[in-house]
Design a protein around this motif. Structure first.
Motif, short mmCIF file in Angstrom:
data_model
loop_
_atom_site.label_atom_id
_atom_site.label_comp_id
_atom_site.label_asym_id
_atom_site.label_seq_id
_atom_site.Cartn_x
_atom_site.Cartn_y
_atom_site.Cartn_z
N ALA A 1 0.79 -1.14 -0.11
CA ALA A 1 0.03 -0.07 0.12
C ALA A 1 1.01 1.29 0.05
O ALA A 1 0.52 2.18 -0.57
N ALA A 2 2.18 1.22 0.73
CA ALA A 2 2.93 2.45 0.69
C ALA A 2 3.70 2.76 -0.52
O ALA A 2 3.63 3.64 -0.92
N HIS A 3 4.12 1.54 -1.12
CA HIS A 3 5.24 1.66 -2.12
C HIS A 3 4.77 1.13 -3.53
O HIS A 3 5.39 1.32 -4.71
N ALA A 4 3.74 -0.02 -3.75
CA ALA A 4 3.92 -0.83 -4.88
C ALA A 4 3.09 -0.16 -5.85
O ALA A 4 2.00 0.54 -5.58
N ASP A 5 3.32 -0.26 -7.19
CA ASP A 5 2.58 0.04 -8.25
C ASP A 5 1.94 -1.10 -8.92
O ASP A 5 0.67 -0.96 -9.54
N ILE A 6 2.36 -2.39 -8.72
CA ILE A 6 1.69 -3.57 -9.35
C ILE A 6 1.65 -4.51 -8.02
O ILE A 6 2.79 -4.57 -7.26
N VAL A 7 0.72 -5.35 -7.77
CA VAL A 7 0.69 -6.29 -6.71
C VAL A 7 0.48 -7.82 -7.19
O VAL A 7 -0.66 -7.74 -8.04
N TYR A 8 1.15 -8.59 -7.13
CA TYR A 8 1.00 -9.89 -7.70
C TYR A 8 0.40 -10.77 -6.59
O TYR A 8 0.88 -11.05 -5.82
N ALA A 9 -0.91 -10.83 -6.82
CA ALA A 9 -1.51 -11.60 -5.79
C ALA A 9 -1.83 -13.00 -6.03
O ALA A 9 -1.72 -13.46 -7.28
N GLY A 10 -2.41 -13.75 -5.21
CA GLY A 10 -2.31 -15.20 -5.29
C GLY A 10 -3.62 -15.85 -4.45
O GLY A 10 -3.42 -17.03 -4.03
N GLN A 11 -4.79 -15.26 -4.86
CA GLN A 11 -5.91 -16.01 -4.41
C GLN A 11 -6.50 -16.90 -5.19
O GLN A 11 -6.58 -16.50 -6.60
N PRO A 12 -6.97 -18.33 -4.95
CA PRO A 12 -7.68 -19.08 -6.06
C PRO A 12 -8.96 -19.07 -5.91
O PRO A 12 -9.65 -19.80 -7.06
N ASN A 13 -9.66 -18.26 -5.35
CA ASN A 13 -11.17 -18.14 -5.65
C ASN A 13 -11.35 -16.73 -5.55
O ASN A 13 -10.95 -15.90 -4.80
N ILE A 14 -12.66 -16.33 -6.07
CA ILE A 14 -13.14 -14.86 -5.98
C ILE A 14 -13.44 -14.13 -4.58
O ILE A 14 -13.15 -13.02 -4.81
N GLU A 15 -13.95 -14.78 -3.97
CA GLU A 15 -14.25 -14.44 -2.76
C GLU A 15 -13.11 -14.10 -1.75
O GLU A 15 -12.77 -13.01 -1.25
N LEU A 16 -11.95 -14.76 -1.77
CA LEU A 16 -10.86 -14.43 -1.29
C LEU A 16 -10.26 -13.36 -1.92
O LEU A 16 -9.44 -12.21 -1.29
N ALA A 17 -10.08 -13.24 -3.38
CA ALA A 17 -9.56 -12.15 -4.09
C ALA A 17 -10.47 -10.90 -3.88
O ALA A 17 -9.56 -10.00 -3.69
N ARG A 18 -11.52 -10.77 -3.86
CA ARG A 18 -12.18 -9.72 -3.43
C ARG A 18 -11.73 -9.00 -2.07
O ARG A 18 -11.54 -7.78 -2.07
N ALA A 19 -11.82 -9.98 -1.01
CA ALA A 19 -11.45 -9.44 0.25
C ALA A 19 -10.02 -8.89 0.31
O ALA A 19 -9.71 -7.74 0.80
N TYR A 20 -9.10 -9.52 -0.41
CA TYR A 20 -7.82 -9.03 -0.41
C TYR A 20 -7.78 -7.66 -1.33
O TYR A 20 -6.94 -6.75 -0.77
N TYR A 21 -8.45 -7.71 -2.39
CA TYR A 21 -8.45 -6.38 -3.21
C TYR A 21 -8.62 -5.15 -2.52
O TYR A 21 -8.41 -4.16 -2.47
N ALA A 22 -9.87 -5.40 -1.57
CA ALA A 22 -10.74 -4.31 -0.78
C ALA A 22 -9.59 -4.11 0.28
O ALA A 22 -9.49 -2.96 0.58
N SER A 23 -9.06 -4.93 0.81
CA SER A 23 -8.18 -4.81 2.15
C SER A 23 -6.87 -3.93 1.62
O SER A 23 -6.64 -2.82 2.44
N LEU A 24 -6.39 -4.42 0.70
CA LEU A 24 -5.12 -3.41 0.42
C LEU A 24 -5.65 -2.27 -0.22
O LEU A 24 -4.57 -1.27 -0.11
N LYS A 25 -6.18 -2.18 -1.12
CA LYS A 25 -6.83 -0.93 -1.86
C LYS A 25 -7.02 0.20 -0.56
O LYS A 25 -6.75 1.31 -0.73
N ALA A 26 -7.82 -0.24 0.49
CA ALA A 26 -8.31 0.88 1.50
C ALA A 26 -7.08 1.21 2.48
O ALA A 26 -7.13 2.29 2.87
N LYS A 27 -5.92 0.45 2.20
CA LYS A 27 -4.59 0.89 3.03
C LYS A 27 -4.06 2.03 2.17
O LYS A 27 -3.10 2.80 2.98
N THR A 28 -4.19 2.33 0.97
CA THR A 28 -3.47 3.33 0.47
C THR A 28 -3.57 4.61 0.74
O THR A 28 -2.81 5.35 0.69
N TRP A 29 -4.75 4.99 1.39
CA TRP A 29 -5.03 6.28 1.84
C TRP A 29 -4.15 6.71 2.78
O TRP A 29 -3.66 7.92 2.68
#
Length: 464
Positions: A235-263
């Motif tokens: 959240a502090a430094h990355a322009d690209i994040v290589y994610a590794g979630q195998p299903n959409i529910e986990l992927a959405r939770a990770y996406y929302a969590s990380l994006k929220a930390k950028t502020w």
């Protein structure tokens, strides 16, 4: 007019492919790991498909080679080039595709790393990026005279300072500092040179860098990891994040969590492109796609497979017939390598048993990476439907294509999936701009030294 959001794609080149059995496929070049032309072919395929970049993961050593359970002599991944050197060669032989090379903040020094990264960015015309890893393996640590890599907190504290130094080093020369005026005899403008004079907990670096500011200002930074420490670093430094979630529910939770930390770091969610790993087997029909996966699985060496399962935390199942059902997870006949099974291992065993999986099928799941990436077997429409669902519902900004075998699986994706995504308006038909930042839609950062000077002047005026 609002610009239509489009997917981003990287081709993650794991030597001969992400599947451990890839090297045994008849049409895979067995000498490809050391053959430059193999990587050139992969780059040309990605460029033909208008993908954003080639991604080169890396570890500085051979992990678990001393573990008799790990049959490393049966794997192709242990023979590899140093990624930044390989990228320098590929940049000279390509025109559009970007390159992401891996380097560890635990084993590198910021000054040397920044020189290499900035040099690659100049030589490639703005197509270089850095995959920042903190490294956890003691096998790697011992190659650098260290007994351990340290705790997660220690590694990530070092990484935060490391990345901040890299960004500032890139800025030690302002844009336009090198006037190179033959008539006046002035090669560079001293007023546009800045000394870093960094003194932190980890590093003391005077600076400046000994080459002009990179074409991208600061080359894009990629990282990965789902832990709290990894998400904060991203959240502090990355322009690209290589994610590794195998299903959409986990992927959405990770996406929302990380994006929220950028502020909290003065950034916005759009500043970070989250790109999960995917492995696709695609063909005109589902039967043909399944046949491609079956052909690869037929190349699995059971000795290697059982060893790979063991070092992944699963029990030793080598005494079980391959086509027998997976035994009960807590059976007395099942011995876990650490004595006590991890929650991951226990849940996987229970799931495989409940689904009626055989030992062979469990092995194929583990070796195929279904546990930590999105796997899709089907037609171009099937693959595009799944990617569109993830992209449009808050799970991904794009994807890293983890080709199971190279070059074949990469060619299938470019020839079959890309046109379908283009038809839907979800992916570019031509490259935009010249740099990797242009293609990713990430703004070139302003120089931190000139920003500081501007802020100081504004502050002075405000107090008058």
């Amino acid at each position: 007019m609002t610009k239509t959001r489009k997917m981003h794609f990287g081709l993650s080149v794991a030597h001969l492919g992400y599947h451990p059995a890839a090297w045994r496929m008849p049409d895979v070049p067995v000498d490809g790991t050391m053959n430059l032309q193999h990587y050139v072919n992969c780059a040309k395929i990605a460029e033909r498909g208008k993908l954003d970049f080639l991604f080169f993961a890396d570890v500085s050593g051979v992990r678990q080679f001393g573990d008799a359970r790990a049959p490393r002599h049966r794997e192709q991944q242990q023979s590899k080039h140093e990624p930044f050197t390989l990228i320098a060669a590929l940049a000279a032989l390509t025109e559009e595709i970007g390159f992401v090379g891996t380097a560890s903040t635990t084993f590198q020094h910021p000054y040397n790393l920044t020189r290499r990264l900035a040099t690659l960015d100049h030589l490639s015309g703005g197509r270089a990026a850095w995959n920042m890893v903190t490294s956890w393996s003691e096998d790697e640590a011992e190659n650098f005279g260290l007994a351990t890599t340290g705790t997660s907190d220690e590694r990530h504290a070092r990484a935060h300072e490391f990345v901040s130094v890299v960004k500032r080093l890139c800025d030690t020369w302002e844009d336009g500092a090198f006037v190179q005026d033959k008539e006046s005899g002035i090669f560079f403008d001293r007023e546009k040179l800045h000394f870093l004079d960094h003194e932190g907990d980890q590093f003391r670096i005077k600076g400046p860098l000994d080459l002009p500011r990179p074409p991208q200002g600061v080359p894009p930074i990629a990282t990965a990891g789902a832990s709290e420490n990894a998400q904060e670093l991203a959240a502090a430094h990355a322009d690209i994040v290589y994610a590794g979630q195998p299903n959409i529910e986990l992927a959405r939770a990770y996406y929302a969590s990380l994006k929220a930390k950028t502020w909290k770091y003065g950034r916005t969610p759009d500043d970070v492109k989250i790109m999960p790993g995917i492995m696709t087997f695609v063909a005109p029909t589902r039967a043909e796609a399944q046949a491609k996966l079956d052909r690869l699985n037929a190349c699995i060496d059971p000795v290697m497979g059982f060893g790979h399962m063991l070092v992944s935390g699963l029990p030793d199942l080598s005494a079980c017939p391959l086509d027998s059902l997976v035994p009960e997870a807590d059976s007395e006949l099942v011995a876990y390598p650490t004595g006590q099974p991890s929650g991951f291992a226990m849940s996987l065993m229970k799931r495989a048993r409940a689904d009626g999986k055989t030992v062979r099928q469990l092995m194929e799941m583990v070796l195929g990476g279904d546990l930590w990436q999105l796997g899709i077997v089907g037609t171009p429409t099937d693959v595009a439907d799944k990617l569109e669902e993830w992209f449009s519902t808050g799970a991904a900004d794009g994807f890293n294509v983890q080709a199971a075998y190279l070059p074949g699986a990469a060619e299938d994706f470019v020839e079959l999936v890309v046109p379908e995504l283009q038809r839907r308006g979800l992916f570019r038909t031509e490259y935009e701009g010249r740099t990797l930042r242009d293609r990713l839609g990430i703004a070139r950062p302003q120089n931190s030294f000139t920003l500081s000077e501007t802020a100081a002047r504004v502050g002075t005026l405000a107090t008058r």
